[in-house]
Scaffold this motif. Structure first.
Motif, PDB file in Angstrom:
ATOM      1  N   TYR A 101      35.410 -35.547  22.208  1.00 27.53           N
ATOM      2  CA  TYR A 101      34.310 -35.847  23.132  1.00 27.53           C
ATOM      3  C   TYR A 101      33.255 -36.707  22.437  1.00 27.53           C
ATOM      4  O   TYR A 101      32.740 -37.671  23.006  1.00 27.53           O
ATOM      5  N   LEU A 102      32.954 -36.360  21.203  1.00 29.41           N
ATOM      6  CA  LEU A 102      31.889 -37.050  20.472  1.00 29.41           C
ATOM      7  C   LEU A 102      32.227 -38.513  20.155  1.00 29.41           C
ATOM      8  O   LEU A 102      31.346 -39.298  19.838  1.00 29.41           O
ATOM      9  N   GLN A 103      33.522 -38.830  20.272  1.00 34.82           N
ATOM     10  CA  GLN A 103      33.902 -40.210  19.959  1.00 34.82           C
ATOM     11  C   GLN A 103      33.504 -41.215  21.043  1.00 34.82           C
ATOM     12  O   GLN A 103      33.586 -42.415  20.844  1.00 34.82           O
ATOM     13  N   TYR A 104      33.111 -40.705  22.202  1.00 32.32           N
ATOM     14  CA  TYR A 104      32.753 -41.622  23.307  1.00 32.32           C
ATOM     15  C   TYR A 104      31.270 -41.501  23.622  1.00 32.32           C
ATOM     16  O   TYR A 104      30.828 -40.513  24.198  1.00 32.32           O
ATOM     17  N   SER A 105      30.513 -42.497  23.241  1.00 31.37           N
ATOM     18  CA  SER A 105      29.081 -42.454  23.550  1.00 31.37           C
ATOM     19  C   SER A 105      28.861 -42.989  24.953  1.00 31.37           C
ATOM     20  O   SER A 105      29.707 -43.697  25.519  1.00 31.37           O
ATOM     21  N   ASP A 106      27.711 -42.652  25.509  1.00 32.20           N
ATOM     22  CA  ASP A 106      27.367 -43.162  26.840  1.00 32.20           C
ATOM     23  C   ASP A 106      27.403 -44.683  26.856  1.00 32.20           C
ATOM     24  O   ASP A 106      27.825 -45.295  27.835  1.00 32.20           O
ATOM     25  N   THR A 165      29.730 -49.784  28.652  1.00 27.90           N
ATOM     26  CA  THR A 165      30.289 -51.106  28.325  1.00 27.90           C
ATOM     27  C   THR A 165      31.614 -51.321  29.055  1.00 27.90           C
ATOM     28  O   THR A 165      31.849 -52.386  29.629  1.00 27.90           O
ATOM     29  N   VAL A 166      32.468 -50.313  29.008  1.00 27.83           N
ATOM     30  CA  VAL A 166      33.761 -50.445  29.713  1.00 27.83           C
ATOM     31  C   VAL A 166      33.513 -50.651  31.204  1.00 27.83           C
ATOM     32  O   VAL A 166      34.120 -51.527  31.839  1.00 27.83           O
ATOM     33  N   PHE A 167      32.620 -49.870  31.772  1.00 32.24           N
ATOM     34  CA  PHE A 167      32.341 -49.993  33.211  1.00 32.24           C
ATOM     35  C   PHE A 167      31.840 -51.397  33.556  1.00 32.24           C
ATOM     36  O   PHE A 167      32.198 -51.967  34.571  1.00 32.24           O
ATOM     37  N   GLN A 168      31.003 -51.948  32.692  1.00 32.72           N
ATOM     38  CA  GLN A 168      30.424 -53.258  33.005  1.00 32.72           C
ATOM     39  C   GLN A 168      31.400 -54.412  32.807  1.00 32.72           C
ATOM     40  O   GLN A 168      31.321 -55.417  33.481  1.00 32.72           O
ATOM     41  N   HIS A 169      32.318 -54.250  31.850  1.00 30.22           N
ATOM     42  CA  HIS A 169      33.168 -55.401  31.513  1.00 30.22           C
ATOM     43  C   HIS A 169      34.562 -55.367  32.118  1.00 30.22           C
ATOM     44  O   HIS A 169      35.350 -56.282  31.926  1.00 30.22           O
ATOM     45  N   THR A 170      34.884 -54.295  32.836  1.00 35.72           N
ATOM     46  CA  THR A 170      36.220 -54.238  33.446  1.00 35.72           C
ATOM     47  C   THR A 170      36.324 -55.263  34.578  1.00 35.72           C
ATOM     48  O   THR A 170      35.446 -55.330  35.442  1.00 35.72           O
ATOM     49  N   THR A 171      37.401 -56.049  34.553  1.00 40.53           N
ATOM     50  CA  THR A 171      37.590 -57.070  35.594  1.00 40.53           C
ATOM     51  C   THR A 171      38.733 -56.667  36.526  1.00 40.53           C
ATOM     52  O   THR A 171      39.511 -55.759  36.205  1.00 40.53           O
ATOM     53  N   SER A 172      38.849 -57.366  37.623  1.00 35.20           N
ATOM     54  CA  SER A 172      39.947 -57.112  38.560  1.00 35.20           C
ATOM     55  C   SER A 172      41.298 -57.323  37.880  1.00 35.20           C
ATOM     56  O   SER A 172      42.246 -56.580  38.114  1.00 35.20           O
ATOM     57  N   ALA A 173      41.358 -58.332  37.027  1.00 34.21           N
ATOM     58  CA  ALA A 173      42.620 -58.608  36.325  1.00 34.21           C
ATOM     59  C   ALA A 173      42.982 -57.426  35.432  1.00 34.21           C
ATOM     60  O   ALA A 173      44.159 -57.040  35.342  1.00 34.21           O
ATOM     61  N   ASP A 174      41.984 -56.811  34.787  1.00 42.02           N
ATOM     62  CA  ASP A 174      42.244 -55.618  33.953  1.00 42.02           C
ATOM     63  C   ASP A 174      42.864 -54.512  34.805  1.00 42.02           C
ATOM     64  O   ASP A 174      43.851 -53.886  34.417  1.00 42.02           O
ATOM     65  N   ILE A 175      42.252 -54.268  35.947  1.00 37.86           N
ATOM     66  CA  ILE A 175      42.729 -53.166  36.800  1.00 37.86           C
ATOM     67  C   ILE A 175      44.168 -53.416  37.244  1.00 37.86           C
ATOM     68  O   ILE A 175      45.010 -52.512  37.195  1.00 37.86           O
ATOM     69  N   GLU A 176      44.447 -54.646  37.642  1.00 40.93           N
ATOM     70  CA  GLU A 176      45.805 -54.949  38.099  1.00 40.93           C
ATOM     71  C   GLU A 176      46.828 -54.750  36.978  1.00 40.93           C
ATOM     72  O   GLU A 176      47.918 -54.233  37.188  1.00 40.93           O
ATOM     73  N   ARG A 177      46.438 -55.161  35.785  1.00 39.42           N
ATOM     74  CA  ARG A 177      47.334 -55.003  34.638  1.00 39.42           C
ATOM     75  C   ARG A 177      47.565 -53.511  34.356  1.00 39.42           C
ATOM     76  O   ARG A 177      48.690 -53.068  34.123  1.00 39.42           O
ATOM     77  N   ASP A 204      32.060 -37.292  34.109  1.00 35.81           N
ATOM     78  CA  ASP A 204      32.712 -35.982  34.049  1.00 35.81           C
ATOM     79  C   ASP A 204      34.203 -36.103  34.379  1.00 35.81           C
ATOM     80  O   ASP A 204      35.029 -35.368  33.827  1.00 35.81           O
ATOM     81  N   GLY A 205      34.538 -37.021  35.259  1.00 32.50           N
ATOM     82  CA  GLY A 205      35.951 -37.249  35.585  1.00 32.50           C
ATOM     83  C   GLY A 205      36.707 -37.740  34.366  1.00 32.50           C
ATOM     84  O   GLY A 205      37.811 -37.272  34.059  1.00 32.50           O
TER      85      GLY A 205
END
Lengths: 256, 367
Positions: free
Chosen positions: B7-12, B17-29, B233-234
């Motif tokens: 748990y401690l390995q993932y900071s807010d 950062t992941v939420f902001q930089h994820t693109t549609s192409a990432d999701i499709e892949r 939390d998910g």
């Protein structure tokens, strides 16, 4: 001569074994059996509710079928042995498919525990068909402790990926005197056909039929594919060549 | 090593950062991949992934049918005792809530068992508050001894215990356990759990692992969605499930996705979780862990539950009463939470059949 597969005291015409899991309704099962031509059907003892007022899966299996209860849910030899005995006591006969899985991620079988369970149950008179990874040494030990057949996987259970373990299956077919029944991973009728062409004694599959849009039609397709593969094996496949054979051979000038 | 270290390995900040930089192409892949990394799973929980819900749903459906078939296992909860020493702001059993507490006598347990078993249910989930002095392991064992005669599988959803206590209950006939962390956010956890043994975040966080070590067949975890940001939390629920499955491959790990419901306590939570979000979580998790179970409770309404069957759900409750003694006296209204889907077992089975799935009542038998 009639081509038959003999396991225990039973002679089978069909070399396709099918399952009962994953169907949208158990009532589909009689038609699946009919269309596939199968004579052997697996049932997970964990799912049979003998006390249900509305009946259970067994009500949908014709009496002539060879029942192959499995030990799904067993995590070690001891649990598999207990499930096998419960199955016999419940009237499911003396055939048992040993399935010992302590890996919920890939559902790969535990060879060591499978050998232990097979030894005990074969000693008690069960016709034991163990589900294994295609490991030659495990298969040899199973033969030694009294297994009636070995059932190596073609790919992980339910994956429909086909004969990913082909090279290892070939070794088992070559080296093991018992029937080698390819169990798990078969996704398409062509996979089943290929296993039979290679010399597998039979194929066992469930997901590929149950998850098809038209399970009855897929059952029929698998029945035909297994029969065709078997015939091809008996006929003896022609050699397959990597290169075209030239009509002007390089050694044609050597007349004597 | 505990899940807390992971748990401690993932900071807010990392998550953001992941939420902001994820693109549609990432999701499709990612949807096209066979095996997802935790970072892929996180990307599927991003706001961007909402635009790809249909693609995620199609893949989730296909993976669920392939791994579980067209079957839904039915179970029913049975509340044994609502005595509780905890003060959790969102829960009806909160020690400061004034209502007549109740704990079933063995005669009542037997009557409840008869009523539930008559509906065809074989898998029972027993629940208590946290009051070990009266509703502790000895009491539960007595109840289990009776329930064993009526049900093929018994699960517990009780307070966090020691490994030895889990082992003792298994010996008595319990087969699996459920433990909700409520929220993985330690600061929020501290604010919501005002008093009582449940205040110890780490002790609760490690409870599912203690159950795995004790040899439980099944361990179900979850967060009460709506307490904190559901995406966060998910993500940690999925990560926790993945941690347990990797470390204890013999355990059937599953997750629940409970959304907060009105209770007698009626606490305020600022994070409402809409249907779209739940579906995003459900399908993202199915892609991340194709073989993990996913029960869905009657906190959700009938319409939503009917649709969810196609999206990755493997188990559902039916004929639910969330009050102690609710099965023999349906006038009981001091339940732990409000039930949204009031269908009885017969109605639920019929609905499942109509959707082209098979209701399953038995999937294990004590051996």
């Amino acid at each position: 001569m009639v081509d038959q597969l003999v396991i225990g005291d039973r002679s089978l015409q069909s070399r396709l074994f099918i399952g009962t899991g994953k169907y949208s309704a158990d009532a589909l099962i009689p038609e699946i059996i009919k269309k596939s031509g199968s004579e052997v059907i697996t049932v997970a003892l964990r799912r049979i509710d003998f006390n249900s007022p509305t009946g259970n899966v067994m009500d949908h299996i014709p009496s002539g079928m060879q029942l192959l209860p499995n030990t799904s849910g067993a995590r070690n030899a001891q649990e598999a042995i207990r499930i096998a005995r419960l199955a016999k006591a419940a009237g499911c006969g003396n055939w048992i498919k040993i399935e010992v899985i302590s890996d919920n991620k890939y559902l790969l079988p535990d060879g060591y525990e499978t050998i232990k369970a097979t030894e005990v149950l074969a000693g008690e008179g069960f016709v034991v068909l163990p589900y294994i990874s295609p490991d030659l040494m495990v298969a040899k030990q199973l033969a030694e402790v009294g297994a009636a057949a070995v059932m190596p996987l073609g790919a992980p259970i339910g994956s429909n990926r086909g004969l990913k373990t082909k090279e290892l299956l070939k070794i088992l077919i070559e080296e093991i005197a018992l029937p080698v029944i390819v169990d798990a991973g078969i996704g398409k009728p062509s996979d089943a056909c290929e296993a039979m062409e290679m010399g597998a004694a039979a194929c066992l599959l469930n997901t590929a039929i149950a998850s098809a849009n038209q399970p009855e039609l897929m059952a029929e397709a698998f029945g035909m594919a297994v029969a065709a593969g078997r015939k091809a094996y008996l006929a003896g496949l022609g050699r397959s060549e990597k290169y075209a054979s030239s009509s002007s051979p390089l050694t044609g000038f050597l007349h004597n | 090593m505990s899940f807390y270290d992971e748990y401690l390995q993932y900071s807010d900040a990392d998550i953001e950062t992941v939420f902001q930089h994820t693109t549609s192409a990432d999701i499709e892949r990612i949807i096209g991949k066979d095996r997802l990394t935790p970072k892929d799973f996180l990307a599927l929980l991003s706001p961007k992934a909402e635009e790809h819900l249909e693609g995620m749903a199609q893949k989730a459906h296909q993976l669920t049918v392939q791994n579980f078939g067209r079957v839904i296992l039915l179970y029913t909860p049975m509340y044994l005792s609502d005595y509780c020493t905890n003060k959790c702001t969102y829960c009806g059993f909160n020690v400061t809530n004034v209502f007549t507490r109740k704990q079933l006598t063995m005669e009542e347990v037997e009557k409840e068992a008869q009523t539930v078993a008559a509906s065809g249910i074989q898998h029972i989930l027993i629940l208590t508050g946290e009051a070990p002095a009266i509703a502790g392991v000895p009491y539960m064992k007595e109840c289990v001894a009776i329930l064993k005669r009526y049900f093929s599988s018994i699960a517990i959803e009780v307070y966090a215990m020691e490994e030895e206590e889990y082992a003792e209950l298994m010996e008595a006939g319990v087969e699996s356990m459920t433990m909700y962390q409520e929220t993985y956010n330690p600061l929020l956890y501290d604010r919501l759990h005002l008093k009582g043994p449940k205040k110890d975040y780490r002790y609760r966080l490690d409870a599912p692992e203690r159950a795995c070590r004790a040899g439980m067949r099944g361990v179900n975890i979850g967060a009460l969605l709506g307490l904190d940001d559901w995406r966060r939390d998910g993500f940690f629920t999925g990560l926790h499930a993945n941690y347990l499955q990797n470390k204890y491959p013999g355990v059937e790990v599953s997750i629940s996705l409970p959304r907060i419901r009105p209770t007698m306590g009626n606490c305020e939570t600022g994070n409402s979780v809409n249907d779209k979000s739940i579906v995003q979580f459900m399908t993202a998790f199915r892609l991340f862990m194709p073989r993990a179970g996913m029960p869905l409770s009657t906190r959700e309404n009938a319409e939503f539950r009917n649709h969810a069957i196609q999206l990755g759900i493997t188990k559902m409750s039916a004929g639910v009463q969330t009050a102690v003694g609710g099965h023999i006296d349906s006038q009981e209204n001091s339940g732990q939470f409000a039930v949204s889907d009031t269908r009885n077992v017969k109605e639920m089975s019929d609905a499942i059949l109509q959707l082209g799935y098979q209701p399953v009542f038995k999937d294990w038998h004590a051996i």
